[in-house]
Structures are given as structure tokens and as C-alpha cells.
Scaffold this motif. Structure first.
Motif, PDB file in Angstrom:
ATOM      1  N   UNK A 245       0.838  -1.397   0.062  1.00 15.57           N
ATOM      2  CA  UNK A 245      -0.127   0.035   0.010  1.00 15.57           C
ATOM      3  C   UNK A 245       1.028   1.262   0.064  1.00 15.57           C
ATOM      4  N   UNK A 246       0.436   2.263  -0.753  1.00 14.97           N
ATOM      5  CA  UNK A 246       1.258   3.670  -0.578  1.00 14.97           C
ATOM      6  C   UNK A 246       0.188   4.544   0.369  1.00 14.97           C
ATOM      7  N   UNK A 247      -0.862   4.431   0.593  1.00 16.03           N
ATOM      8  CA  UNK A 247      -1.442   5.206   1.391  1.00 16.03           C
ATOM      9  C   UNK A 247      -2.495   4.393   2.458  1.00 16.03           C
ATOM     10  N   UNK A 248      -2.122   4.020   3.532  1.00 20.73           N
ATOM     11  CA  UNK A 248      -0.700   4.495   4.061  1.00 20.73           C
ATOM     12  C   UNK A 248       0.332   3.534   3.727  1.00 20.73           C
ATOM     13  N   UNK A 249       1.529   3.821   3.599  1.00 25.02           N
ATOM     14  CA  UNK A 249       2.630   3.166   3.413  1.00 25.02           C
ATOM     15  C   UNK A 249       2.617   1.744   4.295  1.00 25.02           C
ATOM     16  N   UNK A 250       2.634   0.545   3.400  1.00 30.68           N
ATOM     17  CA  UNK A 250       2.533  -0.528   4.059  1.00 30.68           C
ATOM     18  C   UNK A 250       3.269  -1.682   3.324  1.00 30.68           C
ATOM     19  N   UNK A 251       3.917  -2.516   4.141  1.00 31.14           N
ATOM     20  CA  UNK A 251       4.856  -3.469   3.365  1.00 31.14           C
ATOM     21  C   UNK A 251       4.578  -4.974   4.012  1.00 31.14           C
ATOM     22  N   UNK A 252       4.838  -6.014   3.287  1.00 30.52           N
ATOM     23  CA  UNK A 252       4.547  -7.205   3.706  1.00 30.52           C
ATOM     24  C   UNK A 252       6.241  -7.659   3.930  1.00 30.52           C
ATOM     25  N   UNK A 253       6.595  -8.081   4.981  1.00 29.70           N
ATOM     26  CA  UNK A 253       8.056  -8.306   5.432  1.00 29.70           C
ATOM     27  C   UNK A 253       8.144  -9.725   6.201  1.00 29.70           C
TER      28      UNK A 253
END
Length: 128
Positions: free
Chosen positions: A80-88
Motif C-alpha cells: 500500500x502507498x496510502x498508508x505506507x505498508x509492506x509485507x516483510x
């Protein structure tokens, strides 16, 4: 060009470089937005808290460093860019093997970072 715009462009370029490096066969790297020292909870803190507190973490390019741990980054994917999100995916040097290989979602919104594995969530505040 305003200073804020320059900062955004530098961040964008660094993120693109990190993605290009990872896709070119290099090791996965943490997003530039997450790099730095973070303190568990909502209180402001100073970078000097790292090493003195067992609730502070430092996110580096290829690792997350805690009080007595160092987790290697194995996979990073923006979701996602809004909000910033990452799968880590990170591999702990101290956690038992049976809880390794579990993805977490990192959500960054301003000076806050929330990490969740779907069962629990932890919120951190960026240190200055």
C-alpha cells in the motif's frame, strides 16, 4: 523546488534503487521510510535510547536490530502507498524455529510504525 519536494524525490529515488537492486538478484532491503531508530509506544524518544532500552529497535537496510537480537530481512513487498505498508519476512537470530517464516505487515504513518502478524500488533514512535 521546495525542500519538502526535494526530500520526497530523494526518498523516491532511494526506494526505486532499492527495488532495482533487490530485483536484480541483490538482497532484499528495507524501505527508506522505515530506516532509523524506533521506540515502542507513543512517547517521543532520542536516538540515544537505542542500546539502553529493550523496547527500542533500529531498522537498517538489511536487518532489524533489537536489544539482544538481530533479524535478517528475507523478503520485502510494498502492499500500500496510502498508508505506507509492506509485507516483510524477517528471520530472527533468537526466536524458536517454529515461529520463523511468518510474514508481518509494517504500516508507517508519519512518525508511527505499527507491525502486526495478524495476532498481535506493536506500535513504535520514530526517535529523533
Amino acid at each position: 523546488m521546495k525542500a519538502r519536494d526535494k526530500t520526497f524525490l530523494v526518498s523516491l529515488c532511494l526506494s526505486l534503487c532499492a527495488c532495482a537492486t533487490a530485483s536484480a538478484g541483490g538482497p532484499p532491503t528495507m524501505p527508506v521510510e522505515l530506516l532509523g531508530t524506533w521506540q515502542y509506544g507513543y512517547s517521543r524518544c532520542a536516538v540515544s535510547v537505542f542500546g539502553e532500552s529493550d523496547s527500542a529497535i533500529r531498522i537498517e537496510t538489511t536487518a532489524i536490530v533489537g536489544y539482544e537480537s538481530r533479524d535478517a530481512i528475507k523478503s520485502v513487498r510494498r502492499i500500500s502507498k496510502s498508508p505506507n505498508a509492506w509485507k516483510i519476512l524477517r528471520i530472527s537470530d533468537t526466536a524458536p524455529e517454529e515461529i520463523q517464516d511468518r510474514y508481518e505487515i509494517f504500516v508507517q504513518n508519519g512518525e508511527r510504525l505499527t507491525m502486526t502478524d495478524g495476532e498481535s500488533a506493536r506500535t513504535y514512535t520514530r526517535c529523533r
